[in-house]
Design a protein around this motif. Structure first.
Motif, PDB file in Angstrom:
ATOM      1  N   ASP A  72       0.615  -1.098   0.006  1.00 18.16           N
ATOM      2  CA  ASP A  72       0.029  -0.071  -0.166  1.00 18.16           C
ATOM      3  C   ASP A  72       0.816   1.292   0.086  1.00 18.16           C
ATOM      4  OD1 ASP A  72      -2.374  -1.471  -0.010  1.00 18.16           O
ATOM      5  OD2 ASP A  72      -2.785  -1.214   2.036  1.00 18.16           O
ATOM      6  N   THR A  83      -7.363   0.598  -3.130  1.00 18.26           N
ATOM      7  CA  THR A  83      -6.676   1.532  -3.980  1.00 18.26           C
ATOM      8  C   THR A  83      -5.762   0.795  -5.055  1.00 18.26           C
ATOM      9  OG1 THR A  83      -6.923   3.140  -2.218  1.00 18.26           O
ATOM     10  CG2 THR A  83      -5.531   3.828  -4.111  1.00 18.26           C
ATOM     11  N   SER A 132       1.402   5.888 -13.017  1.00 17.16           N
ATOM     12  CA  SER A 132       1.925   7.284 -12.544  1.00 17.16           C
ATOM     13  C   SER A 132       1.947   7.723 -11.261  1.00 17.16           C
ATOM     14  CB  SER A 132       0.517   8.154 -13.193  1.00 17.16           C
ATOM     15  OG  SER A 132      -0.820   7.742 -12.555  1.00 17.16           O
ATOM     16  N   VAL A 133       1.637   6.971 -10.566  1.00 13.75           N
ATOM     17  CA  VAL A 133       1.848   7.048  -8.810  1.00 13.75           C
ATOM     18  C   VAL A 133       2.864   6.204  -8.423  1.00 13.75           C
ATOM     19  CG1 VAL A 133       0.513   6.927  -6.576  1.00 13.75           C
ATOM     20  CG2 VAL A 133      -0.535   7.656  -8.640  1.00 13.75           C
ATOM     21  N   VAL A 134       3.017   5.006  -8.699  1.00 11.00           N
ATOM     22  CA  VAL A 134       3.898   4.020  -7.658  1.00 11.00           C
ATOM     23  C   VAL A 134       5.332   4.216  -8.307  1.00 11.00           C
ATOM     24  CG1 VAL A 134       4.826   1.789  -7.677  1.00 11.00           C
ATOM     25  CG2 VAL A 134       2.445   2.248  -7.881  1.00 11.00           C
ATOM     26  N   LYS A 135       6.184   4.458  -7.419  1.00  9.90           N
ATOM     27  CA  LYS A 135       7.571   4.940  -7.644  1.00  9.90           C
ATOM     28  C   LYS A 135       8.581   3.631  -7.310  1.00  9.90           C
ATOM     29  CE  LYS A 135       7.329   9.640  -6.213  1.00  9.90           C
ATOM     30  NZ  LYS A 135       5.664   9.806  -5.868  1.00  9.90           N
ATOM     31  N   GLY A 144      -2.819  -1.570 -14.001  1.00 15.00           N
ATOM     32  CA  GLY A 144      -2.119  -0.192 -13.755  1.00 15.00           C
ATOM     33  C   GLY A 144      -0.861   0.185 -14.630  1.00 15.00           C
ATOM     34  N   ALA A 163      -3.171  -0.045  -7.806  1.00 11.34           N
ATOM     35  CA  ALA A 163      -2.076   0.443  -8.285  1.00 11.34           C
ATOM     36  C   ALA A 163      -1.852   1.527  -9.647  1.00 11.34           C
ATOM     37  CB  ALA A 163      -0.622  -0.352  -7.995  1.00 11.34           C
ATOM     38  N   GLN A 164      -1.346   2.406  -9.751  1.00  4.58           N
ATOM     39  CA  GLN A 164      -1.154   3.055 -10.951  1.00  4.58           C
ATOM     40  C   GLN A 164       0.386   3.519 -11.333  1.00  4.58           C
ATOM     41  OE1 GLN A 164      -3.862   3.574 -13.420  1.00  4.58           O
ATOM     42  NE2 GLN A 164      -5.424   2.427 -11.935  1.00  4.58           N
ATOM     43  N   ARG A 190       1.699   1.778  -3.578  1.00  3.94           N
ATOM     44  CA  ARG A 190       0.520   1.873  -4.151  1.00  3.94           C
ATOM     45  C   ARG A 190       0.213   3.549  -4.102  1.00  3.94           C
ATOM     46  NH1 ARG A 190      -1.680  -3.352  -2.047  1.00  3.94           N
ATOM     47  NH2 ARG A 190      -2.382  -4.421  -3.988  1.00  3.94           N
ATOM     48  N   ALA A 191       0.635   4.189  -2.829  1.00  3.29           N
ATOM     49  CA  ALA A 191       0.376   5.307  -2.411  1.00  3.29           C
ATOM     50  C   ALA A 191       1.427   6.280  -2.980  1.00  3.29           C
ATOM     51  CB  ALA A 191       0.229   5.649  -0.849  1.00  3.29           C
ATOM     52  N   GLY A 192       2.303   5.688  -3.599  1.00  2.00           N
ATOM     53  CA  GLY A 192       3.555   6.582  -4.338  1.00  2.00           C
ATOM     54  C   GLY A 192       4.261   7.165  -3.286  1.00  2.00           C
TER      55      GLY A 192
END
Length: 278
Positions: A161, A183, A188-191, A220, A185-186, A164-166
Motif C-alpha cells: 500500500d 486503491t 503514474s503514482v507508484v515509484k 495499472g 496501483a497506477q 500504491r500510495a506513491g
C-alpha cells in the motif's frame, strides 16, 4: 637461573607492549559492531509509537535503509530479528510499530482486533507508515535516496500500500502478505519496484486474490515480480509459525526451504534496486 628469569620477564614485557600497540592500532575496529536501539516517535494522528533501529557501525559511509513492517502479531522479536539480519547485510534497518506503544501478542483474536484497528481507516495505516519512513530518513547512517521496505503478512499489505500510495521508496518486498486493496496501483503514482514472495499453499490469501493482484498490476501498467514457493503456507518465513498455528488453530506454518529462498530472492531484488551488493 637468574638470566633465564630475566629473559622470561623481557619476553613477557615485549608481549605486553605488543598487545598494547595492537589495541591502539586495531581497537576501534574491534569495537565496531551491530548497534541497536529503540526510538520512540509519534505519528501525525498523535499515536505514540516505538521502533527498533539497527545498523553496523563498522560502516562509516551512508548506506541504504530498509523499513521492516511486522506481522499482525505486532512489533515482536521476529520483526526485530529481521531488522538485525538486514543490518548484518550492510543496511540500516528500522522495524516500525503500526499498533502503538510497541504492542504485540501471540493470540490471534487480539492480533485480529489490533490489525483491524489499523485497516478500518486507510488513512491510519498510511499515517503510521509515513511516520516510520520519516524516522528512518532522519537517521544519520541512511542514504535517503536509497530506501526500501519489507513486510510480513499484515506488514506485506502495508508495504504494498505504501508503494500504491506513491511513497518515496525505491523498492518493497512483501513476504506472505495480504494482497487485496481498495486503491489499485497506477504507474503514474507508484515509484517503488515491487516484489511479492508468496506461498503456493497459503489458504489465507486465496488464489482469487492472487489473480486479482496480478490483474491490478497489469491494469495499472505497474511492473512487479511475483515468486511462489511450493508447499509453503501463510507465515512460511517465521520459525514460530508452526507453534502459533497450533495454539491459535489457524493455517500457518514454517517452511525452511521457502524461508531461505525468499530471503535470497529479497537480497537479489534489493541489490538490483539499489545498484549495489549487500
Amino acid at each position: 637461573m637468574t638470566s633465564i628469569s630475566k629473559l622470561s620477564l623481557s619476553k613477557a614485557s615485549l608481549f605486553k607492549v605488543t598487545l598494547t600497540l595492537a589495541a591502539g592500532l586495531y581497537g576501534s575496529a574491534a569495537l565496531a559492531a551491530i548497534q541497536s536501539k529503540e526510538i520512540p516517535y509519534t505519528a501525525a494522528d498523535g499515536t505514540k509509537l516505538v521502533s527498533y533501529y539497527v545498523y553496523d557501525d563498522a560502516i562509516k559511509t551512508k548506506r541504504p535503509g530498509i523499513l521492516v513492517v511486522h506481522e499482525w502479531w505486532g512489533l515482536n522479536d521476529y520483526a526485530r530479528k529481521r531488522a538485525t539480519q538486514l543490518a548484518k547485510l550492510g543496511y540500516a534497518a528500522l522495524a516500525i510499530d503500526m499498533y502503538g506503544d510497541g504492542k504485540h501478542t501471540e493470540k490471534a483474536s487480539e492480533a485480529m482486533e489490533m490489525m483491524h484497528g489499523v485497516f478500518n481507516d486507510a488513512s491510519t495505516s498510511m499515517t503510521r507508515a509515513k511516520a516510520g519512513l520519516e524516522l528512518l530518513e532522519a537517521q544519520p547512517q541512511v542514504d535517503t535516496s536509497k530506501i526500501g521496505a519489507i513486510g510480513y503478512c499484515f506488514g506485506g499489505k502495508i508495504v504494498l500500500d505504501m508503494a500504491r500510495a506513491g511513497l518515496p521508496l525505491a523498492g518493497v518486498a512483501s513476504f506472505h502478505g495480504v494482497l487485496a486493496t481498495a486503491t489499485p496501483a497506477q504507474a503514474s503514482v507508484v515509484k517503488a519496484k515491487i516484489l511479492v514472495l508468496h506461498g503456493e499453499a497459503d489458504t489465507m490469501v486465496k488464489p482469487a486474490e492472487v489473480d486479482a493482484f496480478k490483474a491490478e498490476m497489469k491494469a495499472g501498467n505497474v511492473p512487479y515480480q511475483f515468486i511462489s514457493y511450493p508447499n509453503a503456507k501463510h507465515g512460511f518465513s517465521s520459525p514460530a509459525a508452526d507453534r502459533l498455528g497450533k495454539e491459535n488453530m489457524i493455517d500457518v506454518g514454517y517452511n525452511a526451504a521457502a524461508d531461505k529462498k525468499s530471503w535470497h530472492d529479497m537480497r537479489v531484488f534489493f541489490n538490483s534496486v539499489f545498484g549495489e551488493k549487500h
